[in-house]
Design a protein around this motif. Structure first.
Motif, PDB file in Angstrom:
ATOM      1  N   PRO A 172       3.381  -3.131   8.689  1.00 34.79           N
ATOM      2  CA  PRO A 172       4.095  -1.865   8.739  1.00 34.79           C
ATOM      3  C   PRO A 172       3.409  -0.891   9.698  1.00 34.79           C
ATOM      4  N   ASN A 173       4.201  -0.046  10.334  1.00 31.12           N
ATOM      5  CA  ASN A 173       3.621   0.997  11.181  1.00 31.12           C
ATOM      6  C   ASN A 173       2.932   2.042  10.324  1.00 31.12           C
ATOM      7  N   ALA A 174       3.543   2.318   9.172  1.00 36.22           N
ATOM      8  CA  ALA A 174       2.995   3.334   8.280  1.00 36.22           C
ATOM      9  C   ALA A 174       1.727   2.803   7.614  1.00 36.22           C
ATOM     10  N   GLY A 175       0.849   3.702   7.222  1.00 34.81           N
ATOM     11  CA  GLY A 175      -0.330   3.322   6.441  1.00 34.81           C
ATOM     12  C   GLY A 175       0.104   2.939   5.033  1.00 34.81           C
ATOM     13  N   VAL A 176      -0.612   2.018   4.420  1.00 33.54           N
ATOM     14  CA  VAL A 176      -0.217   1.537   3.095  1.00 33.54           C
ATOM     15  C   VAL A 176      -1.316   1.863   2.080  1.00 33.54           C
ATOM     16  N   ARG A 177      -0.935   2.501   0.968  1.00 29.27           N
ATOM     17  CA  ARG A 177      -1.876   2.790  -0.128  1.00 29.27           C
ATOM     18  C   ARG A 177      -1.499   1.908  -1.311  1.00 29.27           C
ATOM     19  N   LEU A 178      -2.472   1.174  -1.831  1.00 30.03           N
ATOM     20  CA  LEU A 178      -2.204   0.218  -2.917  1.00 30.03           C
ATOM     21  C   LEU A 178      -2.473   0.837  -4.292  1.00 30.03           C
ATOM     22  N   ASN A 179      -2.001   0.131  -5.314  1.00 30.01           N
ATOM     23  CA  ASN A 179      -2.261   0.509  -6.711  1.00 30.01           C
ATOM     24  C   ASN A 179      -1.893   1.956  -7.011  1.00 30.01           C
ATOM     25  N   ALA A 180      -0.796   2.387  -6.420  1.00 34.50           N
ATOM     26  CA  ALA A 180      -0.357   3.773  -6.615  1.00 34.50           C
ATOM     27  C   ALA A 180       0.504   3.851  -7.877  1.00 34.50           C
ATOM     28  N   THR A 181       0.227   4.812  -8.731  1.00 33.17           N
ATOM     29  CA  THR A 181       1.067   4.966  -9.920  1.00 33.17           C
ATOM     30  C   THR A 181       2.095   6.065  -9.714  1.00 33.17           C
ATOM     31  N   GLY A 220      10.146  10.857   8.846  1.00 31.66           N
ATOM     32  CA  GLY A 220       9.088  11.432   9.675  1.00 31.66           C
ATOM     33  C   GLY A 220       7.725  11.420   8.986  1.00 31.66           C
ATOM     34  N   THR A 221       7.529  10.480   8.063  1.00 38.08           N
ATOM     35  CA  THR A 221       6.207  10.369   7.442  1.00 38.08           C
ATOM     36  C   THR A 221       5.584   9.064   7.915  1.00 38.08           C
ATOM     37  N   SER A 222       4.327   8.874   7.618  1.00 38.75           N
ATOM     38  CA  SER A 222       3.682   7.642   8.068  1.00 38.75           C
ATOM     39  C   SER A 222       2.893   7.005   6.939  1.00 38.75           C
ATOM     40  N   ARG A 223       3.376   7.203   5.699  1.00 37.36           N
ATOM     41  CA  ARG A 223       2.627   6.637   4.576  1.00 37.36           C
ATOM     42  C   ARG A 223       3.524   5.929   3.560  1.00 37.36           C
ATOM     43  N   ILE A 224       3.049   4.746   3.150  1.00 33.48           N
ATOM     44  CA  ILE A 224       3.748   3.971   2.121  1.00 33.48           C
ATOM     45  C   ILE A 224       2.785   3.788   0.952  1.00 33.48           C
ATOM     46  N   ALA A 225       3.285   3.961  -0.262  1.00 36.00           N
ATOM     47  CA  ALA A 225       2.464   3.698  -1.447  1.00 36.00           C
ATOM     48  C   ALA A 225       3.098   2.534  -2.203  1.00 36.00           C
ATOM     49  N   VAL A 226       2.284   1.667  -2.767  1.00 33.17           N
ATOM     50  CA  VAL A 226       2.810   0.510  -3.503  1.00 33.17           C
ATOM     51  C   VAL A 226       2.216   0.496  -4.909  1.00 33.17           C
ATOM     52  N   ALA A 227       3.079   0.305  -5.891  1.00 36.15           N
ATOM     53  CA  ALA A 227       2.647   0.242  -7.290  1.00 36.15           C
ATOM     54  C   ALA A 227       1.708  -0.958  -7.502  1.00 36.15           C
ATOM     55  N   PRO A 228       0.872  -0.917  -8.527  1.00 33.69           N
ATOM     56  CA  PRO A 228      -0.013  -2.063  -8.792  1.00 33.69           C
ATOM     57  C   PRO A 228       0.789  -3.311  -9.142  1.00 33.69           C
ATOM     58  N   ILE A 229       0.336  -4.450  -8.625  1.00 36.83           N
ATOM     59  CA  ILE A 229       0.959  -5.741  -8.933  1.00 36.83           C
ATOM     60  C   ILE A 229      -0.087  -6.536  -9.715  1.00 36.83           C
ATOM     61  N   PRO A 230       0.255  -7.060 -10.874  1.00 35.97           N
ATOM     62  CA  PRO A 230      -0.747  -7.806 -11.647  1.00 35.97           C
ATOM     63  C   PRO A 230      -1.252  -9.018 -10.873  1.00 35.97           C
ATOM     64  N   ASN A 231      -2.530  -9.265 -10.953  1.00 37.11           N
ATOM     65  CA  ASN A 231      -3.147 -10.338 -10.165  1.00 37.11           C
ATOM     66  C   ASN A 231      -3.036 -11.679 -10.891  1.00 37.11           C
ATOM     67  N   ILE A 232      -1.827 -12.019 -11.269  1.00 36.11           N
ATOM     68  CA  ILE A 232      -1.598 -13.312 -11.926  1.00 36.11           C
ATOM     69  C   ILE A 232      -0.479 -14.036 -11.191  1.00 36.11           C
ATOM     70  N   GLY A 233      -0.558 -15.365 -11.182  1.00 36.67           N
ATOM     71  CA  GLY A 233       0.487 -16.153 -10.518  1.00 36.67           C
ATOM     72  C   GLY A 233       0.681 -15.668  -9.094  1.00 36.67           C
TER      73      GLY A 233
END
Ligand code: AMP
Ligand code: MG
Length: 319
Positions: free
Chosen positions: A232-241, A289-302
């Motif tokens: 993605p062009n936008a920055g990505v922030r993980l584990n966002a609630t 016109g923003t450059s940020r994506i946040a992604v909800a936490p994904i369980p680390n299983i399977g």
């Protein structure tokens, strides 16, 4: 767990297998190299199920099996040299990596969102009959759990994947017993994996030596390590609630957002939606016109592990 049916490789077995593929299910099938774990290469959910059944820790791209050169040309871009190799060695143990046609309609997951595609026409009559009966491209890595040896009989497939796939087509033992040779034609011809077709034969056909390379030295293809890989062009922030101001939010399960990988919190569905969601979030960020994506936490299983692997690459700082 599902009941895995063993199908004979006659007309009724082939009809049953292609009905399973059409419904997005998975079928183990014989090729001349090893048994493949097949799913509809155009169906994100089917491809996600392949990764899930194998327990693959990463979304590496899968080989797409086609009926012949005409079907291959609808999916990949062939140069005259590529066409010549295909005409000489297909059907057979040669996989060609070529630029992907945007309109090919393949799942983003099958190519790990790369702009290239790996294509092969298998020689085994049962594999060919299955592709013809199904009428479309079949994604198929080897039909074994990740990290185990490749299966060369239907019994091996059942041992490893019984209870995880709808059916296996029994076509007897495989003749070649090693995987196909993978040749990239994206640049100068390069062997990405040595296999059932000897490098010398390819060199003789090309009339020139191929850049030296083997499995380990010339296989830079963990997706995301490739410069051309989509990020993605936008920055990505993980584990966002919760989305912060100006962020496009990708939800999962109970955590909502501008879009969601899976409203029910299903990691297989999330895998199926991953690449298209990242693209959609990127487009939405650009629109806003923003450059940020946040992604909800994904369980680390399977499949959550493979999703998190891919997301952490997308979130890594880039130059
Ligand atoms: P397999 O595990 O037998 O399915 O082999 C897959 C291998 O084929 C990958 O690890 C890559 O080396 C290569 N490959 C498959 N698809 C692509 C693609 N779209 N672009 C480049 N290489 C690919
Ligand atoms: Mg394998």
């Amino acid at each position: 767990m599902i009941q895995t049916a063993t199908l004979s490789s006659d007309a009724s077995g082939l009809a049953a297998a292609s009905a399973i593929l059409r419904a997005g299910g998975l079928v183990g099938f014989p090729t001349e190299t090893v048994y493949g774990l097949g799913g509809d290469a155009r169906d994100d959910m089917a491809v996600a199920r392949i990764f899930n059944a194998k327990g693959r820790p990463k979304f590496n791209p899968l080989i797409v099996h086609v009926e012949g050169l005409a079907q291959a040309e609808e999916i990949g871009v062939f140069t005259p040299a590529a066409r010549d190799l295909a005409q000489r060695f297909w059907p057979g143990s040669l996989t060609l990596v070529l630029p992907l046609r945007a309109a090919a309609g393949l799942s983003h997951l099958v190519t790990a969102d790369l702009p290239s595609v790996a294509l092969r026409v298998p020689a085994h009559p049962v594999a060919r009959a299955l592709i013809t009966a199904f009428g479309g491209p079949i994604a198929a890595p080897s039909a074994n759990p990740s990290g185990r040896i490749s299966p060369t009989t239907a019994a091996h497939v059942l041992e490893g994947l019984g209870g995880k796939i709808a059916a296996v087509l029994d076509g007897g033992p495989c003749k070649v017993g090693v995987e196909s040779t993978i040749l990239s034609l994206l640049d100068a011809p390069q062997i990405l994996r040595q296999g059932g077709l000897a490098q010398e034969q390819i060199e003789a056909a090309l009339g020139a030596p191929i850049i030296a390379g083997d499995d380990t030295s010339a296989r830079p293809l963990a997706p995301g390590q490739l410069a051309s890989h989509y990020a993605p062009n936008a920055g990505v922030r993980l584990n966002a609630t919760l989305a912060e101001r100006g962020e496009v939010m990708i939800g999962f399960g109970a955590i909502g957002g501008d879009m969601t990988l899976s409203p029910s919190g299903d990691v297989v569905q999330a895998a199926a939606n991953l690449f298209s969601s990242l693209r959609a979030a990127d487009d939405l960020a650009a629109q806003r016109g923003t450059s940020r994506i946040a992604v909800a936490p994904i369980p680390n299983i399977g499949l959550g592990r493979a999703i998190n692997d891919r997301l952490s690459r997308a979130a890594a700082p880039r130059s």
